[in-house]
Write a protein that holds these residues in place. Structure first.
Motif, PDB file in Angstrom:
ATOM      1  N   ASP A  20      -8.067   3.851  -5.336  1.00 24.21           N
ATOM      2  CA  ASP A  20      -7.960   4.807  -4.230  1.00 24.21           C
ATOM      3  C   ASP A  20      -7.598   4.128  -2.901  1.00 24.21           C
ATOM      4  O   ASP A  20      -7.566   4.789  -1.857  1.00 24.21           O
ATOM      5  CB  ASP A  20      -9.262   5.600  -4.076  1.00 24.21           C
ATOM      6  CG  ASP A  20     -10.435   4.731  -3.619  1.00 24.21           C
ATOM      7  OD1 ASP A  20     -10.237   3.511  -3.412  1.00 24.21           O
ATOM      8  OD2 ASP A  20     -11.551   5.276  -3.480  1.00 24.21           O
ATOM      9  N   GLU A  21      -7.342   2.821  -2.951  1.00 23.69           N
ATOM     10  CA  GLU A  21      -6.919   2.015  -1.797  1.00 23.69           C
ATOM     11  C   GLU A  21      -7.969   1.958  -0.685  1.00 23.69           C
ATOM     12  O   GLU A  21      -7.653   1.593   0.446  1.00 23.69           O
ATOM     13  CB  GLU A  21      -5.580   2.517  -1.233  1.00 23.69           C
ATOM     14  CG  GLU A  21      -4.453   2.427  -2.231  1.00 23.69           C
ATOM     15  CD  GLU A  21      -3.106   2.764  -1.626  1.00 23.69           C
ATOM     16  OE1 GLU A  21      -3.049   3.595  -0.703  1.00 23.69           O
ATOM     17  OE2 GLU A  21      -2.101   2.169  -2.061  1.00 23.69           O
ATOM     18  N   SER A  22      -9.199   2.301  -1.000  1.00 22.35           N
ATOM     19  CA  SER A  22     -10.255   2.200   0.022  1.00 22.35           C
ATOM     20  C   SER A  22     -10.797   0.781   0.118  1.00 22.35           C
ATOM     21  O   SER A  22     -11.482   0.448   1.088  1.00 22.35           O
ATOM     22  CB  SER A  22     -11.400   3.169  -0.303  1.00 22.35           C
ATOM     23  OG  SER A  22     -12.074   2.763  -1.485  1.00 22.35           O
ATOM     24  N   LEU A  23     -10.522  -0.044  -0.894  1.00 13.72           N
ATOM     25  CA  LEU A  23     -11.008  -1.414  -0.929  1.00 13.72           C
ATOM     26  C   LEU A  23      -9.853  -2.370  -1.158  1.00 13.72           C
ATOM     27  O   LEU A  23      -8.896  -2.044  -1.877  1.00 13.72           O
ATOM     28  CB  LEU A  23     -12.027  -1.602  -2.071  1.00 13.72           C
ATOM     29  CG  LEU A  23     -13.272  -0.713  -2.047  1.00 13.72           C
ATOM     30  CD1 LEU A  23     -14.022  -0.836  -3.366  1.00 13.72           C
ATOM     31  CD2 LEU A  23     -14.162  -1.087  -0.868  1.00 13.72           C
ATOM     32  N   LEU A  24      -9.953  -3.542  -0.517  1.00 15.55           N
ATOM     33  CA  LEU A  24      -9.010  -4.624  -0.793  1.00 15.55           C
ATOM     34  C   LEU A  24      -9.816  -5.810  -1.308  1.00 15.55           C
ATOM     35  O   LEU A  24     -10.777  -6.234  -0.662  1.00 15.55           O
ATOM     36  CB  LEU A  24      -8.248  -5.032   0.476  1.00 15.55           C
ATOM     37  CG  LEU A  24      -7.262  -6.191   0.287  1.00 15.55           C
ATOM     38  CD1 LEU A  24      -6.069  -5.780  -0.574  1.00 15.55           C
ATOM     39  CD2 LEU A  24      -6.772  -6.727   1.641  1.00 15.55           C
ATOM     40  N   TYR A  25      -9.432  -6.294  -2.465  1.00 16.21           N
ATOM     41  CA  TYR A  25     -10.061  -7.474  -3.037  1.00 16.21           C
ATOM     42  C   TYR A  25      -9.163  -8.678  -2.754  1.00 16.21           C
ATOM     43  O   TYR A  25      -7.931  -8.590  -2.884  1.00 16.21           O
ATOM     44  CB  TYR A  25     -10.224  -7.334  -4.551  1.00 16.21           C
ATOM     45  CG  TYR A  25     -11.125  -6.193  -4.977  1.00 16.21           C
ATOM     46  CD1 TYR A  25     -12.496  -6.386  -5.131  1.00 16.21           C
ATOM     47  CD2 TYR A  25     -10.604  -4.931  -5.244  1.00 16.21           C
ATOM     48  CE1 TYR A  25     -13.324  -5.347  -5.550  1.00 16.21           C
ATOM     49  CE2 TYR A  25     -11.427  -3.884  -5.652  1.00 16.21           C
ATOM     50  CZ  TYR A  25     -12.786  -4.102  -5.806  1.00 16.21           C
ATOM     51  OH  TYR A  25     -13.598  -3.068  -6.212  1.00 16.21           O
ATOM     52  N   ARG A  58       0.842  -1.184   0.000  1.00 14.37           N
ATOM     53  CA  ARG A  58       0.000   0.000   0.000  1.00 14.37           C
ATOM     54  C   ARG A  58       0.882   1.240   0.000  1.00 14.37           C
ATOM     55  O   ARG A  58       2.067   1.183   0.340  1.00 14.37           O
ATOM     56  CB  ARG A  58      -0.896  -0.035   1.253  1.00 14.37           C
ATOM     57  CG  ARG A  58      -2.150   0.798   1.156  1.00 14.37           C
ATOM     58  CD  ARG A  58      -3.206   0.322   2.147  1.00 14.37           C
ATOM     59  NE  ARG A  58      -4.448   1.087   1.982  1.00 14.37           N
ATOM     60  CZ  ARG A  58      -4.805   2.078   2.806  1.00 14.37           C
ATOM     61  NH1 ARG A  58      -4.062   2.388   3.846  1.00 14.37           N
ATOM     62  NH2 ARG A  58      -5.930   2.737   2.589  1.00 14.37           N
ATOM     63  N   SER A  59       0.276   2.394  -0.334  1.00 15.49           N
ATOM     64  CA  SER A  59       1.087   3.613  -0.468  1.00 15.49           C
ATOM     65  C   SER A  59       1.660   4.075   0.868  1.00 15.49           C
ATOM     66  O   SER A  59       2.598   4.867   0.901  1.00 15.49           O
ATOM     67  CB  SER A  59       0.261   4.740  -1.105  1.00 15.49           C
ATOM     68  OG  SER A  59      -0.870   5.017  -0.313  1.00 15.49           O
ATOM     69  N   ASP A  60       1.118   3.571   1.989  1.00 16.81           N
ATOM     70  CA  ASP A  60       1.675   3.933   3.297  1.00 16.81           C
ATOM     71  C   ASP A  60       2.852   3.035   3.675  1.00 16.81           C
ATOM     72  O   ASP A  60       3.380   3.142   4.797  1.00 16.81           O
ATOM     73  CB  ASP A  60       0.592   3.859   4.386  1.00 16.81           C
ATOM     74  CG  ASP A  60       0.016   2.451   4.560  1.00 16.81           C
ATOM     75  OD1 ASP A  60       0.490   1.524   3.893  1.00 16.81           O
ATOM     76  OD2 ASP A  60      -0.928   2.308   5.368  1.00 16.81           O
ATOM     77  N   GLY A  61       3.256   2.161   2.755  1.00 19.51           N
ATOM     78  CA  GLY A  61       4.405   1.301   3.007  1.00 19.51           C
ATOM     79  C   GLY A  61       4.056  -0.030   3.654  1.00 19.51           C
ATOM     80  O   GLY A  61       4.936  -0.881   3.800  1.00 19.51           O
ATOM     81  N   ARG A  88      -5.105   1.292 -18.614  1.00 18.91           N
ATOM     82  CA  ARG A  88      -3.799   1.255 -17.942  1.00 18.91           C
ATOM     83  C   ARG A  88      -3.956   0.691 -16.550  1.00 18.91           C
ATOM     84  O   ARG A  88      -5.041   0.758 -15.974  1.00 18.91           O
ATOM     85  CB  ARG A  88      -3.214   2.669 -17.820  1.00 18.91           C
ATOM     86  CG  ARG A  88      -2.877   3.304 -19.133  1.00 18.91           C
ATOM     87  CD  ARG A  88      -2.484   4.772 -18.944  1.00 18.91           C
ATOM     88  NE  ARG A  88      -2.237   5.385 -20.246  1.00 18.91           N
ATOM     89  CZ  ARG A  88      -1.119   6.017 -20.567  1.00 18.91           C
ATOM     90  NH1 ARG A  88      -0.173   6.180 -19.661  1.00 18.91           N
ATOM     91  NH2 ARG A  88      -0.950   6.527 -21.768  1.00 18.91           N
ATOM     92  N   GLY A  89      -2.873   0.192 -16.034  1.00 21.75           N
ATOM     93  CA  GLY A  89      -2.898  -0.290 -14.671  1.00 21.75           C
ATOM     94  C   GLY A  89      -3.138   0.856 -13.706  1.00 21.75           C
ATOM     95  O   GLY A  89      -2.764   2.008 -13.967  1.00 21.75           O
ATOM     96  N   ALA A  90      -3.805   0.538 -12.602  1.00 17.90           N
ATOM     97  CA  ALA A  90      -3.970   1.528 -11.555  1.00 17.90           C
ATOM     98  C   ALA A  90      -2.586   2.014 -11.130  1.00 17.90           C
ATOM     99  O   ALA A  90      -1.659   1.221 -11.028  1.00 17.90           O
ATOM    100  CB  ALA A  90      -4.710   0.910 -10.371  1.00 17.90           C
ATOM    101  N   SER A  91      -2.475   3.330 -10.878  1.00 18.97           N
ATOM    102  CA  SER A  91      -1.164   3.843 -10.476  1.00 18.97           C
ATOM    103  C   SER A  91      -0.770   3.256  -9.148  1.00 18.97           C
ATOM    104  O   SER A  91      -1.602   2.938  -8.309  1.00 18.97           O
ATOM    105  CB  SER A  91      -1.203   5.368 -10.400  1.00 18.97           C
ATOM    106  OG  SER A  91      -2.122   5.759  -9.410  1.00 18.97           O
ATOM    107  N   ARG A  92       0.511   3.125  -8.959  1.00 16.17           N
ATOM    108  CA  ARG A  92       0.997   2.512  -7.720  1.00 16.17           C
ATOM    109  C   ARG A  92       0.913   3.486  -6.567  1.00 16.17           C
ATOM    110  O   ARG A  92       1.186   4.628  -6.702  1.00 16.17           O
ATOM    111  CB  ARG A  92       2.453   2.059  -7.906  1.00 16.17           C
ATOM    112  CG  ARG A  92       2.558   0.891  -8.850  1.00 16.17           C
ATOM    113  CD  ARG A  92       4.013   0.494  -9.005  1.00 16.17           C
ATOM    114  NE  ARG A  92       4.158  -0.702  -9.817  1.00 16.17           N
ATOM    115  CZ  ARG A  92       4.003  -1.929  -9.311  1.00 16.17           C
ATOM    116  NH1 ARG A  92       3.709  -2.095  -8.059  1.00 16.17           N
ATOM    117  NH2 ARG A  92       4.146  -2.991 -10.096  1.00 16.17           N
TER     118      ARG A  92
END
Ligand code: MG
Length: 300
Positions: free
Chosen positions: A184-189, A125-128, A296-300
Protein backbone atom coordinates in the motif's frame (compact mmCIF):
# COMPACT_ATOMS: atom_id res chain seq x y z
CA UNK A 1 9.61 -30.52 -1.35
CA UNK A 2 13.20 -30.24 -2.59
CA UNK A 3 15.86 -29.54 0.02
CA UNK A 4 16.46 -26.20 -1.70
CA UNK A 5 13.89 -24.80 0.70
CA UNK A 6 14.45 -24.29 4.42
CA UNK A 7 11.10 -24.10 6.23
CA UNK A 8 11.58 -22.31 9.55
CA UNK A 9 7.91 -21.49 10.10
CA UNK A 10 4.88 -23.51 9.00
CA UNK A 11 3.55 -20.49 7.14
CA UNK A 12 6.44 -20.78 4.68
CA UNK A 13 5.69 -24.38 3.68
CA UNK A 14 2.61 -23.43 1.68
CA UNK A 15 4.57 -20.81 -0.26
CA UNK A 16 7.11 -23.32 -1.57
CA UNK A 17 4.88 -26.39 -1.90
CA UNK A 18 6.45 -27.47 -5.18
CA UNK A 19 8.44 -30.46 -6.35
CA UNK A 20 10.64 -28.16 -8.43
CA UNK A 21 13.87 -26.64 -7.15
CA UNK A 22 15.14 -23.27 -8.39
CA UNK A 23 16.58 -23.46 -11.90
CA UNK A 24 19.67 -21.70 -13.10
CA UNK A 25 18.86 -19.67 -16.21
CA UNK A 26 22.29 -18.21 -16.90
CA UNK A 27 25.78 -18.11 -15.48
CA UNK A 28 28.93 -16.17 -16.33
CA UNK A 29 28.38 -12.84 -14.64
CA UNK A 30 31.02 -11.46 -12.29
CA UNK A 31 28.39 -10.02 -9.99
CA UNK A 32 24.77 -10.17 -11.02
CA UNK A 33 22.51 -7.46 -9.58
CA UNK A 34 19.48 -5.34 -10.34
CA UNK A 35 16.91 -7.66 -11.99
CA UNK A 36 13.97 -5.82 -13.56
CA UNK A 37 11.04 -7.53 -15.32
CA UNK A 38 9.45 -6.02 -18.44
CA UNK A 39 6.05 -7.66 -19.00
CA UNK A 40 5.53 -6.08 -22.44
CA UNK A 41 8.75 -7.69 -23.67
CA UNK A 42 8.50 -10.84 -21.56
CA UNK A 43 12.09 -10.34 -20.60
CA UNK A 44 14.29 -9.71 -17.60
CA UNK A 45 17.11 -7.18 -17.66
CA UNK A 46 19.87 -7.30 -15.06
CA UNK A 47 23.28 -5.83 -14.31
CA UNK A 48 26.75 -7.36 -14.15
CA UNK A 49 28.44 -4.62 -12.12
CA UNK A 50 32.16 -5.44 -12.54
CA UNK A 51 31.47 -6.73 -16.06
CA UNK A 52 30.21 -3.24 -16.96
CA UNK A 53 27.26 -4.65 -18.83
CA UNK A 54 23.56 -5.36 -18.70
CA UNK A 55 22.11 -8.67 -19.84
CA UNK A 56 18.61 -9.66 -20.96
CA UNK A 57 16.89 -13.01 -20.59
CA UNK A 58 14.04 -13.72 -23.03
CA UNK A 59 11.19 -15.73 -21.53
CA UNK A 60 9.96 -16.87 -24.93
CA UNK A 61 13.23 -18.54 -25.94
CA UNK A 62 15.36 -18.73 -22.81
CA UNK A 63 18.12 -16.94 -24.69
CA UNK A 64 20.40 -14.43 -22.98
CA UNK A 65 21.99 -11.53 -24.82
CA UNK A 66 23.85 -8.35 -24.03
CA UNK A 67 21.43 -5.49 -23.50
CA UNK A 68 24.02 -2.72 -23.02
CA UNK A 69 27.82 -2.65 -22.83
CA UNK A 70 29.56 -0.59 -21.61
CA UNK A 71 26.82 0.28 -19.19
CA UNK A 72 28.44 2.53 -16.58
CA UNK A 73 28.97 -0.26 -14.05
CA UNK A 74 25.21 -0.58 -13.51
CA UNK A 75 23.66 -1.77 -10.26
CA UNK A 76 19.96 -1.65 -9.32
CA UNK A 77 17.24 -1.43 -11.97
CA UNK A 78 13.50 -1.07 -11.93
CA UNK A 79 10.63 -0.29 -14.30
CA UNK A 80 8.76 2.98 -13.86
CA UNK A 81 5.01 3.49 -14.21
CA UNK A 82 5.33 4.11 -17.94
CA UNK A 83 7.28 0.88 -18.49
CA UNK A 84 10.69 2.56 -18.83
CA UNK A 85 13.93 1.21 -17.42
CA UNK A 86 15.42 3.14 -14.49
CA UNK A 87 19.04 2.31 -13.66
CA UNK A 88 21.58 3.08 -10.93
CA UNK A 89 25.05 3.57 -12.41
CA UNK A 90 28.20 3.42 -10.29
CA UNK A 91 30.42 4.63 -13.12
CA UNK A 92 28.49 7.81 -13.86
CA UNK A 93 27.43 8.11 -10.19
CA UNK A 94 23.89 8.72 -11.35
CA UNK A 95 20.35 7.43 -11.77
CA UNK A 96 19.17 7.28 -15.37
CA UNK A 97 16.03 6.49 -17.33
CA UNK A 98 16.08 4.76 -20.70
CA UNK A 99 13.38 6.35 -22.86
CA UNK A 100 11.11 4.49 -25.25
CA UNK A 101 13.26 5.74 -28.15
CA UNK A 102 16.42 4.40 -26.51
CA UNK A 103 17.97 7.67 -25.39
CA UNK A 104 19.16 8.02 -21.81
CA UNK A 105 17.95 10.76 -19.48
CA UNK A 106 19.83 11.59 -16.27
CA UNK A 107 17.35 11.76 -13.38
CA UNK A 108 19.92 12.56 -10.68
CA UNK A 109 23.69 12.84 -10.44
CA UNK A 110 24.08 15.49 -7.74
CA UNK A 111 22.63 16.61 -4.47
CA UNK A 112 23.21 20.16 -3.15
CA UNK A 113 25.66 20.78 -5.99
CA UNK A 114 27.92 17.83 -5.14
CA UNK A 115 28.21 14.51 -6.95
CA UNK A 116 26.41 11.48 -5.56
CA UNK A 117 28.50 8.56 -4.25
CA UNK A 118 27.27 5.67 -6.38
CA UNK A 119 23.51 5.00 -6.53
CA UNK A 120 22.87 1.38 -5.62
CA UNK A 121 19.19 0.51 -5.79
CA UNK A 122 16.02 2.25 -6.91
CA UNK A 123 12.26 2.01 -6.67
CA UNK A 124 9.44 4.05 -8.24
CA UNK A 125 6.32 4.99 -6.29
CA UNK A 126 2.87 5.19 -7.88
CA UNK A 127 3.02 9.01 -7.74
CA UNK A 128 5.98 8.90 -10.12
CA UNK A 129 8.63 9.75 -7.52
CA UNK A 130 11.89 7.81 -7.71
CA UNK A 131 13.59 6.73 -4.47
CA UNK A 132 17.19 5.49 -4.35
CA UNK A 133 20.05 4.66 -2.00
CA UNK A 134 23.55 6.08 -2.35
CA UNK A 135 26.23 4.09 -0.52
CA UNK A 136 29.86 4.47 -1.61
CA UNK A 137 30.60 0.97 -2.93
CA UNK A 138 31.07 2.23 -6.49
CA UNK A 139 33.76 4.75 -5.50
CA UNK A 140 35.56 2.61 -2.89
CA UNK A 141 37.72 1.02 -5.59
CA UNK A 142 37.91 0.38 -9.31
CA UNK A 143 36.25 -3.06 -9.27
CA UNK A 144 32.63 -1.99 -9.38
CA UNK A 145 33.10 1.59 -10.56
CA UNK A 146 35.82 4.20 -10.39
CA UNK A 147 37.66 5.03 -7.17
CA UNK A 148 37.03 8.57 -5.99
CA UNK A 149 36.69 10.66 -2.88
CA UNK A 150 33.09 11.08 -1.74
CA UNK A 151 31.63 14.54 -2.12
CA UNK A 152 28.60 13.90 0.09
CA UNK A 153 28.93 13.83 3.88
CA UNK A 154 27.74 10.25 4.14
CA UNK A 155 25.64 7.53 2.54
CA UNK A 156 22.01 8.56 2.34
CA UNK A 157 18.59 7.87 0.83
CA UNK A 158 17.15 10.27 -1.75
CA UNK A 159 13.87 11.00 -3.51
CA UNK A 160 13.49 12.44 -6.99
CA UNK A 161 10.26 14.36 -7.33
CA UNK A 162 8.37 14.11 -10.64
CA UNK A 163 9.44 17.76 -11.12
CA UNK A 164 13.07 16.59 -11.07
CA UNK A 165 13.98 18.03 -7.67
CA UNK A 166 16.18 15.77 -5.54
CA UNK A 167 15.72 15.70 -1.76
CA UNK A 168 17.50 13.73 0.96
CA UNK A 169 14.91 11.68 2.83
CA UNK A 170 17.10 9.72 5.28
CA UNK A 171 20.57 10.49 6.62
CA UNK A 172 20.99 8.04 9.50
CA UNK A 173 22.13 4.96 7.58
CA UNK A 174 25.68 3.61 7.43
CA UNK A 175 25.37 2.07 3.95
CA UNK A 176 21.77 2.11 2.71
CA UNK A 177 21.33 -0.53 0.04
CA UNK A 178 18.16 -2.32 -1.11
CA UNK A 179 14.76 -0.63 -0.79
CA UNK A 180 11.12 -1.39 -1.52
CA UNK A 181 7.65 -0.14 -0.60
CA UNK A 182 4.94 -2.11 1.17
CA UNK A 183 2.02 -3.05 -1.12
CA UNK A 184 0.00 0.00 0.00
CA UNK A 185 3.14 2.21 -0.17
CA UNK A 186 2.65 3.39 3.41
CA UNK A 187 6.01 1.86 4.40
CA UNK A 188 9.47 1.96 2.88
CA UNK A 189 11.90 -0.78 3.81
CA UNK A 190 15.63 -0.12 3.44
CA UNK A 191 18.51 -2.51 4.08
CA UNK A 192 21.76 -1.29 5.63
CA UNK A 193 24.97 -3.14 4.78
CA UNK A 194 27.27 -1.07 6.98
CA UNK A 195 28.90 -4.27 8.23
CA UNK A 196 30.95 -4.45 5.01
CA UNK A 197 33.09 -1.65 6.42
CA UNK A 198 32.62 -2.10 10.18
CA UNK A 199 32.39 -5.48 11.99
CA UNK A 200 30.01 -3.86 14.46
CA UNK A 201 28.02 -2.14 11.72
CA UNK A 202 24.46 -2.88 10.69
CA UNK A 203 23.33 -5.91 8.69
CA UNK A 204 19.61 -5.39 8.84
CA UNK A 205 16.45 -4.07 7.20
CA UNK A 206 14.69 -1.04 8.65
CA UNK A 207 11.05 0.00 8.27
CA UNK A 208 10.18 3.66 7.69
CA UNK A 209 6.75 5.26 7.44
CA UNK A 210 6.06 7.26 4.29
CA UNK A 211 4.43 10.61 4.96
CA UNK A 212 4.06 12.28 1.57
CA UNK A 213 7.59 13.05 0.48
CA UNK A 214 9.04 12.48 3.97
CA UNK A 215 10.05 9.44 6.00
CA UNK A 216 9.49 8.94 9.72
CA UNK A 217 10.25 6.13 12.14
CA UNK A 218 12.91 3.71 11.00
CA UNK A 219 13.00 0.84 13.49
CA UNK A 220 14.97 -2.31 12.71
CA UNK A 221 12.68 -4.95 11.19
CA UNK A 222 15.15 -7.85 11.08
CA UNK A 223 18.84 -8.61 11.41
CA UNK A 224 20.34 -10.84 8.76
CA UNK A 225 21.30 -14.29 10.05
CA UNK A 226 23.49 -15.22 7.08
CA UNK A 227 25.72 -12.56 5.56
CA UNK A 228 23.98 -9.33 4.60
CA UNK A 229 20.57 -8.34 3.32
CA UNK A 230 21.07 -6.64 -0.04
CA UNK A 231 18.19 -6.10 -2.49
CA UNK A 232 14.66 -7.36 -1.86
CA UNK A 233 11.08 -7.26 -3.11
CA UNK A 234 7.70 -7.67 -1.43
CA UNK A 235 4.92 -10.06 -2.31
CA UNK A 236 1.25 -9.08 -2.40
CA UNK A 237 0.79 -10.03 1.26
CA UNK A 238 3.61 -7.77 2.37
CA UNK A 239 6.22 -10.45 2.96
CA UNK A 240 9.80 -9.51 2.11
CA UNK A 241 11.92 -11.76 -0.12
CA UNK A 242 15.46 -10.62 0.55
CA UNK A 243 18.85 -11.50 -0.86
CA UNK A 244 21.24 -12.89 1.78
CA UNK A 245 24.45 -14.87 2.03
CA UNK A 246 22.88 -18.33 1.72
CA UNK A 247 19.95 -17.61 -0.58
CA UNK A 248 16.68 -15.69 -0.37
CA UNK A 249 15.18 -15.08 3.07
CA UNK A 250 11.40 -14.74 3.33
CA UNK A 251 10.34 -12.41 6.14
CA UNK A 252 6.85 -11.93 7.55
CA UNK A 253 5.82 -8.23 7.67
CA UNK A 254 6.52 -8.40 11.43
CA UNK A 255 10.13 -9.37 10.71
CA UNK A 256 9.90 -13.09 11.51
CA UNK A 257 12.16 -15.20 9.29
CA UNK A 258 9.70 -17.68 7.75
CA UNK A 259 12.06 -19.66 5.54
CA UNK A 260 14.71 -19.58 2.87
CA UNK A 261 15.25 -20.47 -0.75
CA UNK A 262 18.74 -21.90 -0.45
CA UNK A 263 21.24 -21.27 -3.23
CA UNK A 264 24.92 -22.10 -3.69
CA UNK A 265 25.88 -18.43 -4.17
CA UNK A 266 25.19 -15.24 -2.18
CA UNK A 267 22.12 -13.39 -3.47
CA UNK A 268 22.29 -9.69 -4.32
CA UNK A 269 18.73 -9.02 -5.45
CA UNK A 270 15.43 -10.49 -6.61
CA UNK A 271 12.49 -9.55 -8.84
CA UNK A 272 8.98 -10.83 -9.55
CA UNK A 273 8.20 -11.75 -13.14
CA UNK A 274 6.32 -13.98 -15.51
CA UNK A 275 2.75 -13.44 -16.66
CA UNK A 276 1.40 -14.05 -13.17
CA UNK A 277 4.22 -12.27 -11.32
CA UNK A 278 4.63 -15.52 -9.41
CA UNK A 279 8.12 -16.32 -10.61
CA UNK A 280 10.95 -15.04 -8.42
CA UNK A 281 14.07 -14.14 -10.40
CA UNK A 282 17.24 -14.20 -8.33
CA UNK A 283 20.58 -12.54 -9.08
CA UNK A 284 23.17 -14.59 -7.17
CA UNK A 285 26.77 -13.56 -7.80
CA UNK A 286 27.65 -15.36 -11.06
CA UNK A 287 24.19 -16.62 -11.95
CA UNK A 288 20.54 -15.85 -12.62
CA UNK A 289 18.06 -18.28 -11.04
CA UNK A 290 14.28 -18.48 -11.07
CA UNK A 291 11.79 -20.27 -8.85
CA UNK A 292 8.01 -20.45 -8.85
CA UNK A 293 6.38 -19.78 -5.50
CA UNK A 294 2.76 -19.76 -4.36
CA UNK A 295 2.39 -16.03 -4.05
CA UNK A 296 2.73 -13.04 -6.36
CA UNK A 297 4.71 -9.88 -6.39
CA UNK A 298 3.08 -6.81 -4.94
CA UNK A 299 1.32 -4.95 -7.74
CA UNK A 300 3.22 -2.03 -9.12
MG1 MG B 1 22.35 -3.46 -3.63
Amino acid sequence: MPDAYAVLDDRFAALVATPVAPERLHTGSLWAEGPAWFPAHRSLVWSDIPGDRMLRWDETTGAVGTFRQPAGHPNGNTMDREGRLVTCEHGGRRVTRTEACGSITVLADRFAGRRLNSPNDVVVRSDGSVWFTDPAYGIDDDYEGHRAEPEQDGCHVYRIDPSGAVTRVADDFARPNGLAFSPDESLLYVSDTGRTHDPAGPAHIRRLRVDGDRLTGGEVLADCTAGLFDGFRLDRDGRLWAGAGDGVHCLHPDGTLLGKVLLPEPVANVEWGGAGRDRLFICATTSLYAVRVRTRGASR
